[in-house]
Design an enzyme around this catalytic site. Structure first.
Site, PDB file in Angstrom:
ATOM      1  N   VAL A 396     -24.946  31.542  42.580  1.00  0.00           N
ATOM      2  CA  VAL A 396     -26.402  31.624  42.042  1.00  0.00           C
ATOM      3  C   VAL A 396     -27.163  32.645  43.062  1.00  0.00           C
ATOM      4  O   VAL A 396     -27.779  33.539  42.423  1.00  0.00           O
ATOM      5  CB  VAL A 396     -26.985  30.312  42.001  1.00  0.00           C
ATOM      6  CG1 VAL A 396     -28.541  30.493  41.813  1.00  0.00           C
ATOM      7  CG2 VAL A 396     -26.427  29.406  40.844  1.00  0.00           C
ATOM      8  N   ASP A 397     -26.967  32.560  44.281  1.00  0.00           N
ATOM      9  CA  ASP A 397     -27.326  33.499  45.353  1.00  0.00           C
ATOM     10  C   ASP A 397     -27.118  34.936  45.043  1.00  0.00           C
ATOM     11  O   ASP A 397     -28.039  35.575  45.011  1.00  0.00           O
ATOM     12  CB  ASP A 397     -27.028  33.006  46.565  1.00  0.00           C
ATOM     13  CG  ASP A 397     -28.516  33.236  47.563  1.00  0.00           C
ATOM     14  OD1 ASP A 397     -29.389  33.486  47.241  1.00  0.00           O
ATOM     15  OD2 ASP A 397     -28.012  32.766  48.877  1.00  0.00           O
ATOM     16  N   ASP A 398     -25.946  35.102  44.693  1.00  0.00           N
ATOM     17  CA  ASP A 398     -25.552  36.748  44.503  1.00  0.00           C
ATOM     18  C   ASP A 398     -26.199  37.060  43.474  1.00  0.00           C
ATOM     19  O   ASP A 398     -26.670  38.292  43.268  1.00  0.00           O
ATOM     20  CB  ASP A 398     -23.936  36.866  44.450  1.00  0.00           C
ATOM     21  CG  ASP A 398     -23.362  36.821  45.770  1.00  0.00           C
ATOM     22  OD1 ASP A 398     -23.092  38.099  46.273  1.00  0.00           O
ATOM     23  OD2 ASP A 398     -23.114  35.718  46.507  1.00  0.00           O
ATOM     24  N   ARG A 469     -34.691  32.231  46.149  1.00  0.00           N
ATOM     25  CA  ARG A 469     -33.920  33.571  45.592  1.00  0.00           C
ATOM     26  C   ARG A 469     -34.194  33.491  44.062  1.00  0.00           C
ATOM     27  O   ARG A 469     -34.536  34.405  43.278  1.00  0.00           O
ATOM     28  CB  ARG A 469     -32.777  33.753  46.087  1.00  0.00           C
ATOM     29  CG  ARG A 469     -32.317  35.343  46.545  1.00  0.00           C
ATOM     30  CD  ARG A 469     -32.459  35.288  48.027  1.00  0.00           C
ATOM     31  NE  ARG A 469     -31.707  34.524  48.681  1.00  0.00           N
ATOM     32  CZ  ARG A 469     -31.987  34.149  49.973  1.00  0.00           C
ATOM     33  NH1 ARG A 469     -33.172  34.212  50.370  1.00  0.00           N
ATOM     34  NH2 ARG A 469     -30.839  33.329  50.488  1.00  0.00           N
TER      35      ARG A 469
END
Length: 657
Positions: A396-398, A469
């Site tokens: 999810v972060d990427d 993010r």
């Protein structure tokens, strides 16, 4: 470095002349630009502790494929990173870690270091002083079992039949994190076969035990984190004698299902694209009799070899590689540097960034429903993985970072990729409003108390930094229909604020990282800068600023040390703190000006920064990381943001990162 007197003079006035800042931005922009690969991406070293390089040496000796030259370079790395306490730490200047030290000692002895050499004597004494190898963690005892140094009774019982349990079963692997599933699956086969390493040199490390392993009757014991630990230890003892009586048909089916699980997820990046699972797969193929020239084995071995960092006199093995993350963050920094009236070669930079965007678009995962789909079967894929290739495990972060970047570069050209990422991010929101890294509602906390999980990181629950993010990404896109998703995320973040005003950083070190992440999200989501939540965070950040104008924090804050404090300031931490403050309207504050001065004073003649401390975490208290790129692109981002806000009519940060 820039002249300190010039920097201080430039920044001491209320209305800052950004000429000196511009000089620093240009130098950093040029330095980072030179590191871009010809196909458009960036990738930096990702360093962990002595554990992975040591395990790599042991893997070669398990298989009897010794590489003397390479192993001597790894030995040089291990000797250099040995601590003053005699053993090995998990991060720069960290305290002695028993398990890392046992593996490092074993690896050094394996490559030929004399046990009576001073560095080996010191290591052995430290290990024995801290309880001996018998007190090492589960993964270390597994390594020792593979070499016959301890019996397999030293390892928690993990029958391969676990792979047959459905999602709703308590001990199902689907209730565990992605990294746990990827590591456990091949490990279950190893535990079922109980192989013995070839160990061509016959190296033993019995001298590391205070009690001979044959005399130890109780391997699975405390300390326990809760009463559940005692319950599960009792369950381990009860189940162990029953495992041999599992019907052969069920056992064989479990082996088949596990192999199918592994091979379905094999790729050029290896199983899970992380070293432990990749190494386990290689050992599994060996014990199953698969020839070394079989394409599956060749692919698995090439994936491991791709993790090596080999230099003139040293070498080490990375836990994984981080090209998508590095490319997204480097590109955002380069884009920030080329924004505004004082931009740096915008046409040339945009060409480079368009190339990066193309490279990223090619790696968006659009046709593979990974393990995350177990909980959301109707959700279309649309994320990015952290590594070059890891289609079953996008994170999810990427995805949020790449989505923000593509939207900033060209929302029209990247529209399809952005919308698929948006759809996937929304679908991955957990029930409490937050986001985990790889899974939804992966928070069955009691599993962290089973004997196998002595590292306490079997799960992937929602975290504040990842959630921030996602909020930033969705807020940047500005779709009215996403407001409820964002509101739930903000409620989660508000509930997670620490008493001192900071936020915990799960994937970066630590409270400074978490607080920066949140303040950026709060800003773009429209939270007022005088909101008490924001003001408390600002007060905390300013309270931990150092006398030299910088900020610093190391991994000891995960282990009870004061949050946001370190013996020295660091470029990465200073960049995070100033970016967080600027996000909520403090660009002209004395704290930010002093932070800018620190960054410029620490920049070298090539436009780069240097720092040794680790700046991220895999598992708190167990496994830490040093992203070598952080010290380059985050300071560039901070200096560019400071300059750009001076050029902006509103003085307001437009983006959530």
């Amino acid at each position: 470095m820039l002249e300190e007197s010039s920097v201080n003079e430039t920044l001491s006035r209320h209305k800052v002349d950004v000429t000196v800042v511009e000089q620093a931005v240009r130098a950093s922009h040029a330095a980072l630009g030179k590191l871009q690969k010809s196909d458009g991406h960036w990738v930096f070293e990702l360093e962990a502790d002595a554990t992975i390089p040591s395990e790599y040496v042991l893997l070669r000796h398990f298989l009897d494929c010794v590489d003397v030259g390479l192993e001597q370079k790894i030995a040089a790395y291990l000797r250099r990173t040995q601590g003053a306490h005699g053993g090995w730490a998990l991060y720069t200047d960290g305290r002695f870690d028993l398990s890392a030290s046992v593996k490092a000692y074993f690896a050094l002895k394996m490559v030929g270091d004399d046990p009576e050499a001073p560095h080996m004597r010191r290591a052995r004494a430290a290990i024995l002083q801290h309880g001996g190898a018998e007190k090492s963690n589960v993964f270390t005892r597994i390594q020792l079992a593979l070499f016959g140094e301890v019996p397999w009774d030293a390892v928690p019982v993990m029958p391969v039949e676990l792979m047959l349990l459905p999602r709703k079963a308590f001990f199902s692997v689907w209730n565990m994190s992605y990294w746990s599933r990827a590591v456990i699956a091949p490990l279950l086969i190893l535990a079922a076969h109980k192989p013995l390493a070839i160990n061509p040199r016959g190296v033993r490390v019995q001298e590391l035990f205070r009690t001979p392993p044959a005399r130890i009757r109780k391997w699975i014991g405390g300390p326990y984190r809760s009463v559940w630990g005692r319950v599960f230890a009792y369950l381990d003892r009860a189940i162990r004698p029953l495992v041999p009586y599992v019907p052969a048909s069920i056992h064989e089916k479990a082996i088949r299902v596990t192999i199918e699980f592994i091979e379905k997820r094999l790729s050029g990046g290896g199983l899970g694209a992380i070293y432990p699972s990749m190494a386990n797969v290689i050992m599994v193929y060996r014990i199953l009799g698969v020839p070394d020239d079989d394409p599956r084995v060749v692919q698995a071995w090439e994936a491991v070899q791709g993790l090596l960092v080999i230099k003139d006199h040293e070498a080490y093995c990375q836990p994984c590689v981080s090209p998508v993350w590095d490319t997204g963050l480097s590109s955002l920094a380069m884009l920030e540097a080329s924004t505004g009236n004082r931009g740096v070669m915008p046409a040339e930079t945009m060409t480079a960034l368009k190339k990066a965007a193309s490279w990223l678009r090619e790696r968006q995962i659009l046709d593979v429903k990974g393990d995350w789909a177990i909980n959301t079967p109707d959700l279309r894929p649309g994320g990015w993985a952290f590594q070059y290739e890891n289609d079953y495990y996008p994170d999810v972060d990427d995805t949020a970072v790449v989505g923000m970047l593509l939207h900033r570069i060209d929302p029209e050209e990247n529209h399809t990729a952005i919308e698929r990422a948006r759809e996937w991010i929304i679908g991955m929101q957990s029930s409490n409003g937050g986001w985990g890294a790889f899974d939804i509602d992966n928070d069955l906390e009691v599993l962290n108390h089973i004997p196998f999980s002595d590292h306490g990181a079997l799960l992937d629950p929602p975290t504040v930094d990842v959630s921030a993010r996602c909020i930033s990404f969705l807020s940047q896109l500005g779709h009215p229909e996403d407001r409820e998703v964002i509101r739930r995320g903000l409620d989660y973040i508000r509930s997670e604020q620490e008493e001192n005003g900071s936020w915990f950083g799960r994937w970066g070190t630590n409270y400074i990282y978490g607080t920066w992440s949140v303040l950026c999200a709060l800003n773009i989501a429209g939270i007022r800068h005088d909101d008490p939540m924001v003001e408390r965070a600002v007060a905390w950040l300013e309270s931990v600023q150092n006398d030299d104008g910088g900020w610093g924090e190391d991994c000891a804050s995960y282990e009870g040390a004061a949050p946001g404090v370190y013996k020295t300031s660091l470029p990465t931490q200073t960049a995070w703190a100033t970016l967080g403050l600027m996000a909520v309207g403090r660009r002209d504050s004395e704290a930010v000006r002093r932070g800018m001065a620190y960054l410029m004073q620490e920049q070298d003649e090539q436009g780069e920064w240097h720092e040794a401390p680790y700046n991220a975490v895999g598992f708190p208290k167990v496994f830490y990381l040093r992203y070598h790129g952080y010290k380059q692109f985050f300071p560039l981002m901070a200096l560019s943001r400071y300059r750009n806000l001076a050029d902006s009519n509103s003085g307001q940060v437009e983006f959530g990162f």
